[in-house]
Every structure is written in C-alpha cells, then in structure tokens.
Design a protein around this motif. Structure first.
Motif, PDB file in Angstrom:
ATOM      1  N   GLU A  23       0.751  -1.200   0.028  1.00 15.31           N
ATOM      2  CA  GLU A  23       0.017   0.168   0.001  1.00 15.31           C
ATOM      3  C   GLU A  23       0.808   1.286   0.093  1.00 15.31           C
ATOM      4  OE1 GLU A  23      -2.752   0.135   3.088  1.00 15.31           O
ATOM      5  OE2 GLU A  23      -3.807  -1.821   2.812  1.00 15.31           O
ATOM      6  N   ASN A  24       2.069   1.251   0.885  1.00  9.60           N
ATOM      7  CA  ASN A  24       2.989   2.221   0.759  1.00  9.60           C
ATOM      8  C   ASN A  24       3.523   2.519  -0.475  1.00  9.60           C
ATOM      9  OD1 ASN A  24       4.204   4.570   2.083  1.00  9.60           O
ATOM     10  ND2 ASN A  24       6.001   3.063   2.664  1.00  9.60           N
ATOM     11  N   ASN A  25       3.955   1.503  -1.169  1.00 11.96           N
ATOM     12  CA  ASN A  25       4.625   1.813  -2.614  1.00 11.96           C
ATOM     13  C   ASN A  25       3.655   2.173  -3.421  1.00 11.96           C
ATOM     14  OD1 ASN A  25       7.040   1.105  -1.671  1.00 11.96           O
ATOM     15  ND2 ASN A  25       6.602  -1.279  -2.266  1.00 11.96           N
ATOM     16  N   LYS A  26       2.340   1.768  -3.279  1.00 14.84           N
ATOM     17  CA  LYS A  26       1.092   2.084  -4.469  1.00 14.84           C
ATOM     18  C   LYS A  26       1.030   3.828  -4.132  1.00 14.84           C
ATOM     19  CE  LYS A  26      -1.447  -2.025  -5.199  1.00 14.84           C
ATOM     20  NZ  LYS A  26      -2.738  -2.516  -4.951  1.00 14.84           N
ATOM     21  N   MET A  27       0.852   4.190  -2.881  1.00 17.55           N
ATOM     22  CA  MET A  27       0.903   5.400  -2.467  1.00 17.55           C
ATOM     23  C   MET A  27       1.874   6.535  -3.035  1.00 17.55           C
ATOM     24  SD  MET A  27      -0.080   7.474   1.130  1.00 17.55           S
ATOM     25  CE  MET A  27      -1.693   6.452   1.475  1.00 17.55           C
TER      26      MET A  27
END
Length: 157
Positions: A23-27
């Motif tokens: 999720e962090n990478n997508k954000m």
C-alpha cells in the motif's frame, strides 16, 4: 468524530496511513505519477541506497526540475564527486547554489566551506550566518569559531 480524526494520518491528503509495504509503494507511485517532487526524490534515494546511481540521478534530476531543494543538493554531490556522472565542479556549484537559494541549510554550509577553502572569509561568514539562522548546528559552531578568532563576525551578526 475524534475517533475518526485519530485514524487519519496525513494532515494534507486526509488518507489513512498505509498498513502494508505494498500500500505504501502504491501511494508513493501515485505521488510520483502526479509529479510530486518529494516522492520522486524519495524514489531516487531508494535507488541510490540500492546502488542504482543512474536511476537515482534521473529521479534527482526530475525532482530538481520540479523545484525540490534536496534534489538540487543531491545533484551537487553527484557532480562534485563524479558519482555516475562525469565530475563537473561548475555543475556541482550550480546545483549547490540552487539548493542554498531554495533554503537548504546544508547547502549554505557547504557553500561557506567552499568560500573558506578559497580564503573568502567574509562570504563564508555570510553563508554560515544564513545557515545558522535556519537552525543548522554545524554553522552555529563555525560562527562561534569565527567570533573567537575575531574580525569575521560580531555579536550583532
């Protein structure tokens, strides 16, 4: 209402904190696609840490074009040290000055050290004063030394 506010992590975008690395990478990637210079610089730092100097340089260049002061500073280091690019003192100085103008105290400190190396002590002291006013501890210590040696700065500076 208060419980809902505690779930919100980001005061700017109001999105909850990512719970996983994915999720962090997508954000981060959404921020990169939106040309967020800080996100692009962060990706550059990640590439640099992984040893990919070429991709780090590309990210720092893009972030600098978008106005990120830290990216300018990192580019100055690339050119100063010849990391992944041909060593070029003029380009290194250009990016260092851009970072200093943008308000990065570390860049002001480095400019002060360059001026001191070139025996332009009055200019060096001015850079130290600016960086010290921005809260840079090493510049504060350097100013103390200038004051002790006398002549370069006064208490009023």
């Amino acid at each position: 209402r208060e419980a809902r506010l505690q779930q919100i992590a980001c005061p700017f975008c109001r999105h909850p904190s990512p719970k996983t690395d994915e999720e962090n990478n997508k954000m981060k990637m959404r921020r990169v696609v939106a040309n967020d210079p800080v996100a692009i610089r962060e990706i550059g730092v990640k590439h640099y840490s992984n040893g990919d100097r070429e991709r780090a340089f590309e990210c720092f260049t893009k972030a600098a074009e978008l106005g990120d002061a830290s990216a300018h500073y990192f580019l100055s280091l690339f050119y100063r040290d010849g990391q992944g690019v041909e060593k070029d003192e003029k380009k290194g100085l250009y990016y260092l000055e851009e970072a200093a103008i943008a308000g990065l105290p570390e860049a002001r400190y480095d400019l002060a050290m360059l001026e001191e190396k070139n025996e332009r002590y009055d200019r060096s002291a001015k850079h130290f004063i600016i960086a010290a006013n921005l809260g840079h501890d090493e510049s504060i210590q350097a100013l103390k030394g200038c004051y002790k040696r006398g002549g370069l700065v006064s208490k009023e500076d």
